[in-house]
Design a protein around this motif. Structure first.
Motif, PDB file in Angstrom:
ATOM      1  N   ALA A  80       0.840  -1.205   0.000  1.00  0.00           N
ATOM      2  CA  ALA A  80       0.000   0.000   0.000  1.00  0.00           C
ATOM      3  C   ALA A  80       0.875   1.255   0.000  1.00  0.00           C
ATOM      4  O   ALA A  80       0.587   2.229  -0.709  1.00  0.00           O
ATOM      5  N   PHE A  81       1.924   1.211   0.793  1.00  0.00           N
ATOM      6  CA  PHE A  81       2.849   2.343   0.859  1.00  0.00           C
ATOM      7  C   PHE A  81       3.495   2.579  -0.506  1.00  0.00           C
ATOM      8  O   PHE A  81       3.568   3.713  -0.989  1.00  0.00           O
ATOM      9  N   LYS A  84       1.109   4.121  -2.935  1.00  0.00           N
ATOM     10  CA  LYS A  84       0.923   5.552  -2.647  1.00  0.00           C
ATOM     11  C   LYS A  84       2.087   6.356  -3.215  1.00  0.00           C
ATOM     12  O   LYS A  84       1.888   7.406  -3.835  1.00  0.00           O
ATOM     13  N   GLU A 133       0.169  12.905   3.427  1.00  0.00           N
ATOM     14  CA  GLU A 133      -0.414  11.624   3.004  1.00  0.00           C
ATOM     15  C   GLU A 133       0.542  10.473   3.325  1.00  0.00           C
ATOM     16  O   GLU A 133       0.133   9.444   3.870  1.00  0.00           O
ATOM     17  N   LEU A 137      -0.085   7.497   6.038  1.00  0.00           N
ATOM     18  CA  LEU A 137      -0.087   6.100   5.610  1.00  0.00           C
ATOM     19  C   LEU A 137       1.005   5.302   6.311  1.00  0.00           C
ATOM     20  O   LEU A 137       0.767   4.177   6.759  1.00  0.00           O
ATOM     21  N   SER A 138       2.196   5.871   6.424  1.00  0.00           N
ATOM     22  CA  SER A 138       3.281   5.135   7.078  1.00  0.00           C
ATOM     23  C   SER A 138       2.959   4.889   8.551  1.00  0.00           C
ATOM     24  O   SER A 138       3.253   3.822   9.085  1.00  0.00           O
ATOM     25  N   LYS A 140      -0.079   4.567   9.763  1.00  0.00           N
ATOM     26  CA  LYS A 140      -1.126   3.535   9.759  1.00  0.00           C
ATOM     27  C   LYS A 140      -0.524   2.153   9.497  1.00  0.00           C
ATOM     28  O   LYS A 140      -0.864   1.185  10.173  1.00  0.00           O
ATOM     29  N   VAL A 141       0.373   2.058   8.535  1.00  0.00           N
ATOM     30  CA  VAL A 141       1.007   0.773   8.206  1.00  0.00           C
ATOM     31  C   VAL A 141       1.808   0.248   9.394  1.00  0.00           C
ATOM     32  O   VAL A 141       1.709  -0.918   9.761  1.00  0.00           O
TER      33      VAL A 141
END
Length: 164
Positions: A80-81, A84, A133, A137-138, A140-141
């Protein structure tokens, strides 16, 4: 040189000691009974060892499952990272091509300066937004991967406690 320093003498001594031991064992006879207490102790030891092995194997399997799930979660997060980052790169490249097209149609140097100035003002805001962003995301991951590991380790520990 002593007798034990000579390899041939040492080998002869080892052969002699082996023959002596096997002769002594042979004199015991094969029909000598093993005491019941010794057999019972041996059987109990084997059963306990097998049980401990089974528990260890279960704990190992649980740990292996934990690592597999953790790596799966981390792998999905990394994918996902990466998606992105690729998306952001594509957006930035598209914006740069738009700038290049605008610059190509500029009529004079003042237009070029104005287009580039506007581009960089807008791009600074876009880059700030993209950094946010990526940071979100990082975070969250990393949190998902850590939670997955924590959850799996807790289940593994609970399983190990129940096995004992």
């Amino acid at each position: 040189m002593t007798a034990t320093d000579n390899p041939q003498t040492a080998a002869n001594q080892a052969r002699a000691a082996y023959r002596k031991m096997t002769d002594q064992l042979g004199q015991l006879g094969f029909d000598t009974a093993v005491p019941e207490g010794v057999r019972a102790l041996a059987e109990k030891s084997v059963a306990q060892t097998r049980e401990a092995y089974g528990r260890s194997l279960d704990a190992f399997d649980a740990s292996l499952t934990t690592f597999e799930r953790s790596f799966d979660a981390a792998g999905q997060g990394a994918a996902a990272f990466n998606r992105k980052i690729v998306d952001i790169a594509r957006r930035n490249i598209d914006t740069t091509f738009d700038l290049a097209a605008s610059l190509a149609s500029a009529k004079n140097l003042a237009d070029v300066v104005q287009l580039q100035s506007a581009f960089w003002r807008k791009q600074f805001s876009v880059l700030t937004s993209q950094a946010e962003e990526v940071h979100a995301l990082s975070t969250k991951v990393a949190a998902n991967a850590a939670e997955q590991i924590k959850s799996q380790m807790a289940r593994g520990a609970d399983g190990a406690v129940k096995a004992h």
